[in-house]
Design a protein around this motif. Structure first.
Motif, PDB file in Angstrom:
ATOM      1  N   MET A   1      41.326  18.771  49.096  1.00 31.61           N
ATOM      2  CA  MET A   1      41.322  19.529  47.392  1.00 31.61           C
ATOM      3  C   MET A   1      40.159  18.087  47.579  1.00 31.61           C
ATOM      4  N   ALA A   2      39.114  18.682  46.500  1.00 35.55           N
ATOM      5  CA  ALA A   2      37.281  18.248  45.858  1.00 35.55           C
ATOM      6  C   ALA A   2      37.603  16.846  44.979  1.00 35.55           C
ATOM      7  N   SER A   3      36.851  16.294  45.177  1.00 35.24           N
ATOM      8  CA  SER A   3      37.575  15.060  44.060  1.00 35.24           C
ATOM      9  C   SER A   3      36.766  15.509  42.783  1.00 35.24           C
ATOM     10  N   ASP A   4      36.705  14.868  41.499  1.00 33.64           N
ATOM     11  CA  ASP A   4      36.784  14.888  40.217  1.00 33.64           C
ATOM     12  C   ASP A   4      34.786  15.003  40.862  1.00 33.64           C
ATOM     13  N   GLN A   5      34.297  13.765  41.251  1.00 34.17           N
ATOM     14  CA  GLN A   5      32.851  13.681  41.660  1.00 34.17           C
ATOM     15  C   GLN A   5      32.001  15.217  41.945  1.00 34.17           C
ATOM     16  N   GLU A   6      32.219  14.993  43.145  1.00 32.90           N
ATOM     17  CA  GLU A   6      32.575  15.866  44.250  1.00 32.90           C
ATOM     18  C   GLU A   6      31.875  17.541  42.956  1.00 32.90           C
ATOM     19  N   LEU A   7      32.761  17.834  42.808  1.00 35.20           N
ATOM     20  CA  LEU A   7      33.165  19.105  41.931  1.00 35.20           C
ATOM     21  C   LEU A   7      31.946  19.173  40.591  1.00 35.20           C
ATOM     22  N   ILE A   8      32.285  17.856  39.787  1.00 34.07           N
ATOM     23  CA  ILE A   8      30.568  17.608  38.591  1.00 34.07           C
ATOM     24  C   ILE A   8      29.528  17.156  39.205  1.00 34.07           C
ATOM     25  N   ILE A   9      29.366  17.019  40.637  1.00 32.38           N
ATOM     26  CA  ILE A   9      28.064  16.875  41.247  1.00 32.38           C
ATOM     27  C   ILE A   9      27.306  18.142  40.792  1.00 32.38           C
ATOM     28  N   GLN A  10      28.647  19.483  41.853  1.00 28.79           N
ATOM     29  CA  GLN A  10      27.940  20.559  42.185  1.00 28.79           C
ATOM     30  C   GLN A  10      27.642  21.198  41.300  1.00 28.79           C
ATOM     31  N   PHE A  11      28.651  21.409  40.260  1.00 26.47           N
ATOM     32  CA  PHE A  11      28.043  21.709  38.450  1.00 26.47           C
ATOM     33  C   PHE A  11      26.946  21.938  38.027  1.00 26.47           C
ATOM     34  N   GLN A  12      26.683  20.163  38.224  1.00 25.79           N
ATOM     35  CA  GLN A  12      25.310  20.140  37.445  1.00 25.79           C
ATOM     36  C   GLN A  12      24.162  20.211  38.571  1.00 25.79           C
ATOM     37  N   GLU A  13      24.097  20.588  39.376  1.00 25.88           N
ATOM     38  CA  GLU A  13      23.246  20.538  40.880  1.00 25.88           C
ATOM     39  C   GLU A  13      23.215  22.728  40.728  1.00 25.88           C
ATOM     40  N   SER A  14      23.984  23.178  39.654  1.00 19.30           N
ATOM     41  CA  SER A  14      24.189  24.354  39.455  1.00 19.30           C
ATOM     42  C   SER A  14      25.112  25.112  40.928  1.00 19.30           C
ATOM     43  N   ILE A  15      25.712  24.780  41.207  1.00 14.81           N
ATOM     44  CA  ILE A  15      25.916  25.287  43.114  1.00 14.81           C
ATOM     45  C   ILE A  15      27.528  25.679  42.378  1.00 14.81           C
ATOM     46  N   ASN A  16      27.413  26.742  42.269  1.00 12.83           N
ATOM     47  CA  ASN A  16      28.777  27.770  42.066  1.00 12.83           C
ATOM     48  C   ASN A  16      29.646  27.306  40.705  1.00 12.83           C
ATOM     49  N   ARG A  17      28.691  26.960  39.700  1.00 11.91           N
ATOM     50  CA  ARG A  17      28.561  26.776  38.053  1.00 11.91           C
ATOM     51  C   ARG A  17      30.452  26.574  38.198  1.00 11.91           C
ATOM     52  N   GLU A  18      30.094  28.497  37.646  1.00 15.64           N
ATOM     53  CA  GLU A  18      32.151  27.909  37.343  1.00 15.64           C
ATOM     54  C   GLU A  18      33.103  28.208  38.104  1.00 15.64           C
ATOM     55  N   ALA A  19      32.760  28.460  39.368  1.00 21.76           N
ATOM     56  CA  ALA A  19      34.038  27.946  39.911  1.00 21.76           C
ATOM     57  C   ALA A  19      34.478  26.538  39.739  1.00 21.76           C
TER      58      ALA A  19
END
Lengths: 180, 180
Positions: A1-19
């Motif tokens: 399971m990805a950490s909060d930090q990993e999920l946030i970085i991906q969100f901020q880099e617009s990679i699968n934002r919704e997911a």
């Protein structure tokens, strides 16, 4: 399971934002909801506030700099949104301390959990009458087991202030119960 | 002020044995005063939610976020300019009337200044005509005489063309009239 930090970085880099956002939401939604519900007691209110909180998180997550833990930031937003909601309700005269108490009793009476003793009812009433900050500090410490540093960041006080709030909350509730 | 208060609380409670040493101690202290069973029942009632609430919440939230996005886009598309909020409805009429008066007034003012200017220039022209000497006028007529001559020739040609188009009867009638 990805950490909060990993999920946030991906969100901020617009990679699968919704997911990524949904993954964050699923990780934290229960605790956020419970924190809110302990303050407002009514499910419909708690649901409305939870939605407002997560919409705010969606809007602001791009600007989150990870200087604090994501969960601390999230709970702080939830705490502030709940306070705003309660203040608005009071301003519109929709609620006062006595009706708060009635709402609280109705909300808890509709649940299936057993309330066998007067002390149980007294405890609920006493907690509902605590100032919001003391109530939240007590709940976060006793039920969620948060450390005082995190609690202090959430409610916007010092570590000593948070400890004092916990102490005063327990003492006030005890005093209320012994008067029954 | 609140900082000082918090510092005082820090001093008062940091030395207190009961609070802040460990989570277990804090919980045990609260349970000794408020009853563990009652506290756990309180938690149970606060953590009750409708069936499938947490399962359906992410979808519900994402659709509200989508809706919010759409509303923002629509707002961006249709920009409506409103008068500032401090202008009350009655004052809006006053502002509109003032605007009309300003535009109308400036139109009338500009028109009158233009006609004044035209009048002045005509007056100036009259004076100039009187000031022109006869010699100058004669020189002008001589220089432009050939233009007048052309005009006369053109007129004669026109008349001739008319006469040539007459038949014999018409010519006789005209001669009769001349003789009479």
């Amino acid at each position: 399971m990805a950490s909060d930090q990993e999920l946030i970085i991906q969100f901020q880099e617009s990679i699968n934002r919704e997911a990524n956002f949904t993954a964050l939401l699923k990780k934290h939604q229960q605790k956020v909801y419970y924190q809110i519900k302990r303050m407002v007691t009514d499910h419909a209110d708690a649901d409305d506030i939870a939605q407002l909180v997560w919409i705010k998180i969606w809007d602001k997550l791009d600007g989150f700099k990870m200087e604090s833990e994501f969960s601390t930031w999230l709970f702080r937003i939830a705490y502030n949104e709940t306070l705003n909601y309660l203040q608005k309700q009071r301003k519109h005269g929709a609620s006062n301390s006595s009706s708060d108490l009635l709402d609280y009793e109705n909300a808890t009476a509709s649940s299936d959990s057993p309330k066998s003793t007067e002390i149980q009812i007294g405890l609920e009433r006493a907690i509902s009458q605590l100032p919001e900050k003391q109530k939240v500090v007590f709940m976060l410490r006793y039920f969620d087991g948060f450390d005082y540093e995190k609690i202090a960041s959430i409610v916007g006080t010092t570590i000593g202030g948070a400890k004092a709030n916990y102490h005063q909350a327990v003492k006030k509730v005890e005093h209320f119960i012994t008067q029954l | 002020m609140s900082q000082n208060k918090d510092m005082e609380k820090d001093m008062a409670f940091n030395n207190q044995d009961k609070i802040g040493n460990s989570l277990e101690q804090d919980r045990a202290w609260a349970e000794s005063l408020l009853n563990k069973q009652n506290l756990s029942q309180l938690n149970a009632s606060n953590t009750e939610v409708p069936i499938d609430y947490f399962e359906s919440f992410p979808d519900k939230l994402m659709s509200s976020i989508e809706e919010q996005k759409r509303e923002k886009l629509e707002k961006k598309k249709a920009k409506i300019f409103f008068l500032p909020s401090f202008i009350k409805p009655m004052n809006r009429w006053a502002v509109a009337a003032a605007f009309i008066i300003l535009v109308g007034g400036s139109f009338i003012f500009l028109n009158s200044s233009v006609s004044k200017k035209t009048g002045a220039s005509m007056l100036a022209n009259n004076i100039n005509i009187q000031d022109i000497s006869i010699e100058e006028i004669e020189t002008y007529v001589e220089a432009n005489e050939w233009i007048a001559e052309i005009d006369v020739q053109a007129q004669i040609q026109k008349e001739n063309a008319k006469l040539s188009s007459l038949d014999e009867k018409q010519i006789e009638e005209i001669q009769k009239i001349i003789n009479q």
